[in-house]
Design an enzyme around this catalytic site. Structure first.
Site, PDB file in Angstrom:
ATOM      1  N   GLU A 149       2.158 -48.002  -7.225  1.00 33.50           N
ATOM      2  CA  GLU A 149       2.626 -47.576  -8.547  1.00 33.50           C
ATOM      3  C   GLU A 149       2.547 -46.060  -8.649  1.00 33.50           C
ATOM      4  O   GLU A 149       1.490 -45.466  -8.420  1.00 33.50           O
ATOM      5  CB  GLU A 149       1.795 -48.202  -9.677  1.00 33.50           C
ATOM      6  N   ASN A 164       6.947 -46.455 -13.942  1.00 31.62           N
ATOM      7  CA  ASN A 164       6.886 -46.747 -15.374  1.00 31.62           C
ATOM      8  C   ASN A 164       8.110 -46.156 -16.064  1.00 31.62           C
ATOM      9  O   ASN A 164       8.495 -45.027 -15.785  1.00 31.62           O
ATOM     10  CB  ASN A 164       5.622 -46.137 -15.982  1.00 31.62           C
ATOM     11  N   GLU A 208       8.479 -50.714 -14.477  1.00 29.45           N
ATOM     12  CA  GLU A 208       7.471 -51.283 -15.373  1.00 29.45           C
ATOM     13  C   GLU A 208       7.760 -50.864 -16.813  1.00 29.45           C
ATOM     14  O   GLU A 208       7.907 -49.683 -17.092  1.00 29.45           O
ATOM     15  CB  GLU A 208       6.061 -50.788 -14.987  1.00 29.45           C
ATOM     16  N   ASP A 237       4.277 -54.513 -18.277  1.00 26.32           N
ATOM     17  CA  ASP A 237       3.000 -53.827 -18.102  1.00 26.32           C
ATOM     18  C   ASP A 237       2.023 -54.195 -19.220  1.00 26.32           C
ATOM     19  O   ASP A 237       2.438 -54.599 -20.306  1.00 26.32           O
ATOM     20  CB  ASP A 237       3.264 -52.307 -18.143  1.00 26.32           C
ATOM     21  N   GLU A 291      -4.512 -55.822 -13.203  1.00 22.17           N
ATOM     22  CA  GLU A 291      -4.748 -54.381 -13.289  1.00 22.17           C
ATOM     23  C   GLU A 291      -6.219 -54.078 -13.541  1.00 22.17           C
ATOM     24  O   GLU A 291      -6.908 -54.868 -14.188  1.00 22.17           O
ATOM     25  CB  GLU A 291      -4.002 -53.795 -14.492  1.00 22.17           C
TER      26      GLU A 291
HETATM   27  P1  C2E Z   1      -0.219 -48.013 -16.751  1.00 20.65           P
HETATM   28  O1  C2E Z   1       1.187 -47.965 -16.323  1.00 20.65           O
HETATM   29  O2  C2E Z   1      -0.748 -49.302 -17.260  1.00 20.65           O
HETATM   30  O3  C2E Z   1      -1.044 -47.480 -15.522  1.00 20.65           O
HETATM   31  C1  C2E Z   1      -2.313 -47.933 -15.157  1.00 20.65           C
HETATM   32  C2  C2E Z   1      -3.376 -46.966 -15.620  1.00 20.65           C
HETATM   33  O4  C2E Z   1      -4.656 -47.514 -15.320  1.00 20.65           O
HETATM   34  C3  C2E Z   1      -3.339 -45.633 -14.904  1.00 20.65           C
HETATM   35  O5  C2E Z   1      -3.804 -44.656 -15.805  1.00 20.65           O
HETATM   36  C4  C2E Z   1      -4.350 -45.821 -13.784  1.00 20.65           C
HETATM   37  O6  C2E Z   1      -4.873 -44.610 -13.279  1.00 20.65           O
HETATM   38  C5  C2E Z   1      -5.390 -46.618 -14.522  1.00 20.65           C
HETATM   39  N1  C2E Z   1      -6.224 -47.417 -13.639  1.00 20.65           N
HETATM   40  C6  C2E Z   1      -5.962 -47.872 -12.403  1.00 20.65           C
HETATM   41  N2  C2E Z   1      -6.971 -48.597 -11.908  1.00 20.65           N
HETATM   42  C7  C2E Z   1      -7.927 -48.617 -12.858  1.00 20.65           C
HETATM   43  C8  C2E Z   1      -9.231 -49.208 -12.952  1.00 20.65           C
HETATM   44  O7  C2E Z   1      -9.734 -49.884 -12.044  1.00 20.65           O
HETATM   45  N3  C2E Z   1      -9.909 -49.024 -14.121  1.00 20.65           N
HETATM   46  C9  C2E Z   1      -9.406 -48.292 -15.153  1.00 20.65           C
HETATM   47  N4  C2E Z   1     -10.140 -48.149 -16.248  1.00 20.65           N
HETATM   48  N5  C2E Z   1      -8.179 -47.715 -15.105  1.00 20.65           N
HETATM   49  C10 C2E Z   1      -7.457 -47.881 -13.980  1.00 20.65           C
HETATM   50  P2  C2E Z   1      -3.045 -43.260 -16.000  1.00 20.65           P
HETATM   51  O8  C2E Z   1      -2.508 -42.779 -14.695  1.00 20.65           O
HETATM   52  O9  C2E Z   1      -3.977 -42.389 -16.769  1.00 20.65           O
HETATM   53  O10 C2E Z   1      -1.806 -43.642 -16.880  1.00 20.65           O
HETATM   54  C11 C2E Z   1      -1.965 -44.151 -18.175  1.00 20.65           C
HETATM   55  C12 C2E Z   1      -0.658 -44.643 -18.706  1.00 20.65           C
HETATM   56  O11 C2E Z   1       0.261 -43.561 -18.861  1.00 20.65           O
HETATM   57  C13 C2E Z   1       0.051 -45.633 -17.761  1.00 20.65           C
HETATM   58  O12 C2E Z   1      -0.490 -46.926 -17.927  1.00 20.65           O
HETATM   59  C14 C2E Z   1       1.462 -45.495 -18.249  1.00 20.65           C
HETATM   60  O13 C2E Z   1       1.651 -46.255 -19.417  1.00 20.65           O
HETATM   61  C15 C2E Z   1       1.549 -44.019 -18.591  1.00 20.65           C
HETATM   62  N6  C2E Z   1       2.145 -43.316 -17.432  1.00 20.65           N
HETATM   63  C16 C2E Z   1       1.540 -42.827 -16.322  1.00 20.65           C
HETATM   64  N7  C2E Z   1       2.450 -42.271 -15.490  1.00 20.65           N
HETATM   65  C17 C2E Z   1       3.661 -42.427 -16.085  1.00 20.65           C
HETATM   66  C18 C2E Z   1       5.001 -42.077 -15.718  1.00 20.65           C
HETATM   67  O14 C2E Z   1       5.286 -41.535 -14.644  1.00 20.65           O
HETATM   68  N8  C2E Z   1       5.998 -42.391 -16.621  1.00 20.65           N
HETATM   69  C19 C2E Z   1       5.712 -43.017 -17.804  1.00 20.65           C
HETATM   70  N9  C2E Z   1       6.732 -43.313 -18.633  1.00 20.65           N
HETATM   71  N10 C2E Z   1       4.477 -43.382 -18.165  1.00 20.65           N
HETATM   72  C20 C2E Z   1       3.458 -43.090 -17.310  1.00 20.65           C
HETATM   73 MG    MG Z   2       2.278 -49.212 -15.220  1.00 21.52          MG
HETATM   74 MG    MG Z   3      -0.824 -51.184 -17.202  1.00 22.20          MG
HETATM   75 MG    MG Z   4      -0.557 -48.605 -19.988  1.00 22.71          MG
END
Ligand code: C2E
Ligand code: MG
Ligand code: MG
Ligand code: MG
Length: 282
Positions: A59, A118, A150, A180, A237
């Site tokens: 991802e 995403n 996603e 998601d 996740e």
């Molecule tokens: P998401 O798509 O649900 O991504 C999963 C989030 O959970 C990611 O946070 C990831 O770093 C985090 N994560 C992964 N494994 C674990 C774990 O074991 N425990 C916990 N507590 N967290 C974990 P991140 O990277 O901070 O991104 C947060 C949200 O921001 C994403 O949720 C997504 O909705 C958005 N996002 C991130 N990158 C993009 C992108 O390129 N485009 C768009 N539109 N949204 C993005």
């Molecule tokens: Mg995602």
């Molecule tokens: Mg997610």
């Molecule tokens: Mg999310």
């Protein structure tokens, strides 16, 4: 005294709104500079097949490294970018960069690895910006059957008809659609049947309490059986412990993602992992 307190409360409330607006404006300005200075980078987080431990998917997650403030999390800037419309330009850049990276991995022979991106609800719903994304997809000749978009539940729910049409347009290119944060929205199950979804990503809040002896274990089992009936793949996740991983593996959840398996990492580190892709946990 009551009156005075009430007055103070109103003032406090106003100050908070003011602060809030200033925070947003400031964030939006920083975002603009960041877009101009190319301060964004994509990290990739592996998803493994729980039965074998093999990485089957990645991802892409955007990372912003601000020159003076350091790392700013997506949860701080994505919502602002969505409000201001800056998400469109950012997302186009993300798609293009991720596709360039996918092309590189394909050239290195990692053709079977799926790439997940995403997609903001804003982009899905915007006529012009959705078409921009489609034209970016047309620029690249990668294997789109190994490509997942996603979306979140709220994204699809705000305009179901439009969402269905758009998602089908993506699917006609071979792409798969993942829902998601499954279980955090509302009407989850109804929309599962309506939307052309291939994958559900079980939200980390369920995974967290899976070994607490709380009820989420039975909810997960229910979701897994529902997914089986509807022919959907489930990705768990936020797997943070071996206990959670074992539990999910034992109830035949097919894929997993989380810090216990691997944190999101730069492309080079992922390439290294792929070159040794047998089992990522003991
Ligand atoms: P998401 O798509 O649900 O991504 C999963 C989030 O959970 C990611 O946070 C990831 O770093 C985090 N994560 C992964 N494994 C674990 C774990 O074991 N425990 C916990 N507590 N967290 C974990 P991140 O990277 O901070 O991104 C947060 C949200 O921001 C994403 O949720 C997504 O909705 C958005 N996002 C991130 N990158 C993009 C992108 O390129 N485009 C768009 N539109 N949204 C993005
Ligand atoms: Mg995602
Ligand atoms: Mg997610
Ligand atoms: Mg999310």
């Amino acid at each position: 005294v009551a009156k005075k307190e009430g007055k103070n409360k109103v003032l406090l409330y106003k100050e908070n709104i003011h602060e809030d607006i200033m925070w947003h404006i400031n964030m939006s300005n920083k975002l603009q500079k960041a877009l101009d200075n190319k301060e964004f980078e994509l990290y990739y987080q592996p998803q493994i097949e729980l039965s074998s431990g093999r990485i089957v998917s990645l991802e892409a997650l955007v990372r912003w490294n601000h020159p003076t403030e350091g790392f700013i999390p997506p949860s701080d800037f994505i919502p602002v970018a969505e409000e201001t419309g800056q998400i469109y330009g950012l997302e186009q850049r993300i798609f293009r960069n991720a596709l360039i990276q996918k092309q590189k991995w394909e050239q290195k022979g990692y053709r079977d690895i799926t790439l997940s991106l995403n997609l903001s609800s804003k982009t899905l719903i915007s006529n012009m910006n959705f078409r921009f994304i489609e034209s970016i997809l047309s620029e690249f000749h990668v294997d789109y059957t190994k490509f997942v978009v996603e979306i979140t539940e709220t994204a699809a729910i705000s305009n179901v008809e439009l969402a269905i049409e758009r998602l089908n347009r993506l699917k006609s290119r071979g792409l798969k659609i993942a829902l998601d944060d499954f279980g955090t929205g509302y009407s989850s199950i109804t929309y599962l049947k309506q939307l052309p979804i291939d994958i559900i990503k079980l939200d980390k809040s369920y995974v967290k309490s899976v070994t607490d002896g709380r009820r989420d274990g039975s909810i997960i089992k229910f979701i897994l059986s529902l997914a089986r009936d509807l022919n959907l793949t489930v990705v768990a996740e936020g797997i943070e412990t071996s206990k959670q991983l074992e539990y999910l593996k034992n109830i035949n959840c097919s894929l997993g993602q989380g810090y216990f398996i691997s944190i999101p990492q730069p492309a080079e580190a992922i390439t290294e992992m792929l070159s040794n892709n047998t089992s990522t946990y003991k």
